[in-house]
Design an enzyme around this catalytic site. Structure first.
Site, PDB file in Angstrom:
ATOM      1  N   GLU A  35       0.884  -1.162   0.000  1.00 37.26           N
ATOM      2  CA  GLU A  35       0.000   0.000   0.000  1.00 37.26           C
ATOM      3  C   GLU A  35       0.925   1.215   0.000  1.00 37.26           C
ATOM      4  O   GLU A  35       1.848   1.277   0.818  1.00 37.26           O
ATOM      5  CB  GLU A  35      -0.888   0.035   1.247  1.00 37.26           C
ATOM      6  N   ARG A 261       6.056 -12.512   9.184  1.00 41.29           N
ATOM      7  CA  ARG A 261       6.748 -11.289   8.800  1.00 41.29           C
ATOM      8  C   ARG A 261       8.067 -11.200   9.551  1.00 41.29           C
ATOM      9  O   ARG A 261       8.266 -11.847  10.582  1.00 41.29           O
ATOM     10  CB  ARG A 261       5.874 -10.085   9.101  1.00 41.29           C
ATOM     11  N   LYS A 271       5.136   0.821   9.692  1.00 37.76           N
ATOM     12  CA  LYS A 271       5.098   2.039   8.895  1.00 37.76           C
ATOM     13  C   LYS A 271       4.592   3.217   9.725  1.00 37.76           C
ATOM     14  O   LYS A 271       5.057   4.329   9.579  1.00 37.76           O
ATOM     15  CB  LYS A 271       4.171   1.833   7.688  1.00 37.76           C
TER      16      LYS A 271
END
Length: 559
Positions: A35, A261, A271
């Site tokens: 994104e 992850r 982020k």
RNA sequence: UGGGGUGUAGCCAAGCGGUAAGGCAGCGGGUUUUGAUCCCGUCAUGCGAAGGUUCGAAUCCUUCCACCCCAGCCA
């Protein structure tokens, strides 16, 4: 690949190999779907290497696709940085970059399809009400009063949503699945919501935007993605991913697989938090060399090869793991050791005058560019009466053992790397009692030769001519956080910020050849570490080097 | 708590019923004009725990424990 030495396949590679062997998959198609709401970081590098790496390994393709379904958080700047970072890592995507927004018309059609089939409805519950209706883990939700409206009314309301006749938050399009499902994602999830903001790709064409769930599987199907690989937190979404694919006339049905992850200790990979560091100016932007962003690491001097090797070494599994940053640092040193030309740079200079060297005379010393790679050639080092050595490389303390201090001691010998063995005869101090100069003598015939038997240099130190060198600034970086788990539990990660994560040293003196150093090109400053030119701070008159990583140091904490 | 996921050395990670790969870190030693690199050696009678099946279990079964994720009109 030899059977004996090849790396064992990870669980995804095993699945793909089986699918290819059985003919289930004829050509592997993956995708990396960021994104554009921030810069890519080391965690994304793992996903990039995985998805593109799988495609490379099995002769398939990997698309770069932006999951741009939430214009409120996304920006063009992020799109550009992401493309740059993926390409820098050395990966190529087939054709143009894709966007979820490329498929908004199709998604809209599919939404209508669900409504007509009685599988979706427009719900006018407020967000708070919807939360209540959703129920709790142990208690099933209750149906929205809007759940069983006639198809025609839903069609009409959805059209009004699209036409902008409702305010943001007034209503949403929901799938009609199962309000009693133990999986909260199946309790009539939201498919479309109203967002009256312009989109970086589609402008003001839409005021309704699909949710992640209503976009992802369909994007994969449109692109023919065979293996849709995401992180563990999406495992709960897989039933919904499959439900949508099974209830829509999609061209094919991709499969979703999840992996753990990447987490790194002493590092924050979120982020949101990285953006906070940037917004609050705790760092010098997304590409600050201390940031775990790909652009930050690039500026710091990390190489694509080192990052790719790192991602390769850590493996791919479903077990949550936190990798030691030491593993990353190892990968960086390993690559840089191999490729970086050597140079000498004195960071904190101390003048040494060689008494038996005539003033004004310059001797030219030769050194290999790389000790283990002759093909990289030689460099020339001017040697003069006055030279500079590291302040830490000299001491008057003659009691230090040869084992504990392998440098220059008053009255003793040391080897100047690539040049003479010298002896410190006396030291000169200023009023404050600080040593400002060392007077030394050189031992004739010791360039490229061992000194006589009775002379035993304590070690080898780096140096640079005091008159023929290049002035530079050196930026020494340390870890951004002092806590191995800066954001664990209810800790405030800002409390763990390392106040000494950056030390700027001006007036450093590098060997003359360093004047031609190019941005992002690595050097090893011998006995110090790996450095590269900072493209932003350097200009015609100032040379600024970033320390990418120090040399492995297996002695400082033992003495 | 309901659902989902995961537990093999300090950190990663192979292992897929036949007797615990490999890497990082650590430790010991060798080479070295970088305290680097390189080289050699060492590092789990043990696989979250307890039972069970089996000639044989990290692998199969049962129960238990711990940790992570979801419960946004974020992705």
């Amino acid at each position: 690949m030899s059977d004996a030495n090849s790396k064992p396949l990870n669980f995804l590679e095993q699945i793909i190999k089986q699918d290819i062997d059985s003919g289930t998959t004829t050509k592997l198609i993956t995708r990396f779907p960021p994104e554009p709401n921030g810069y890519l970081h080391i965690g994304h590098a793992k996903s990039i290497c995985l998805n593109f790496g799988l495609a490379e390994k099995f002769g398939g393709e990997c698309n770069l696709r932006f999951d741009d379904t939430n214009p409120a958080k996304e920006e063009l700047e992020y799109v550009e940085s992401i493309k740059r970072d993926v390409a820098w890592l050395g990966f190529r995507w087939p054709g143009e970059v894709r966007y979820a927004s490329d498929y908004f018309d199709q998604f809209y059609e599919w939404a209508l399809h669900l409504i007509r089939e009685g599988n979706a409805y427009v719900c006018h519950l407020t967000a708070e009400q919807a939360k209540e209706y959703r129920g709790w883990a142990t208690q099933p939700g209750k149906p929205s009063p809007w759940r069983d409206r006639p198809v025609e009314e839903n069609l009409a309301d959805f059209e009004k949503m699209r036409a902008g006749e409702f305010d943001e938050g007034a209503c949403v399009l929901r799938a009609k699945i199962d309000m009693a499902s133990p999986n909260m994602n199946m309790r009539d999830p939201i498919l479309y919501r109203i967002r009256k903001v312009s989109h970086h790709q589609t402008g003001d064409k839409w005021c309704i935007y699909p949710s992640y769930d209503f976009a992802h599987g369909q994007e994969d199907a449109i692109e023919g993605v065979t293996h849709s690989i995401c992180t563990l937190e999406f495992a709960d979404h897989r039933p919904l991913y499959e439900w949508l694919l099974n209830n829509l006339p999609v061209p094919m049905v991709p499969r979703q697989y999840e992996f753990a992850r990447l987490e790194l200790n002493y590092t924050v990979t979120s982020k949101r938090k990285l953006k906070q560091l940037v917004d609050e100016k705790r760092v010098d932007g997304w590409d600050d060399p201390r940031m775990p962003t790909i652009s930050g690491m690039r500026r710091r001097g990390y190489t694509p090869a080192s990052l790719r090797n790192f991602c390769d070494l850590i493996g791919v599994t479903k077990s949550g793991s936190t990798i030691d940053v030491g593993q990353l640092e190892y990968c960086v040193r390993d690559d840089l050791n191999n490729v970086a030309p050597r140079a000498m740079c004195v960071i904190n200079p101390l003048k040494v005058t060689i008494r038996n060297m005539p003033a004004g005379e310059t001797q030219t010393m030769k050194q290999p560019v790389h000790p283990n790679r002759e093909e990289m050639g030689e460099r020339e080092l001017p040697f003069t009466r006055e030279i500079l050595i590291e302040q830490d490389d000299f001491t008057e303390d003659t009691s230090l053992s040869r084992k504990k201090f392998k440098r220059l001691v008053l009255g003793d010998y040391v080897r100047l790397r690539g040049a003479y063995v010298i002896k410190a005869e006396e030291s000169i101090k200023n009023e404050a009692g600080e040593i400002v100069e060392v007077i030394a003598t050189l031992v004739e015939g010791t360039v490229g030769e061992n000194p006589p038997e009775d002379i035993k240099p304590r070690g080898v130190i780096h140096w640079v001519s005091a008159t023929e060198n290049v002035d530079c600034e050196v930026r020494l970086y340390d870890r951004l956080f002092n806590d191995p788990a800066p954001d664990a539990g209810d800790k405030n990660f800002l409390d763990a910020l390392n106040p000494e994560s950056l030390t700027v040293v001006k007036g450093c003196k590098g060997e003359i050849g360093l004047q031609f150093a190019q941005p992002e090109h690595a050097y090893q400053f011998e006995r110090e570490g790996y450095f590269c030119i900072d493209a932003q701070y350097s200009n015609g008159s100032t040379l600024v080097f970033n320390r990418t990583i120090g040399l492995k140091d297996s002695w400082s904490d033992k003495v």
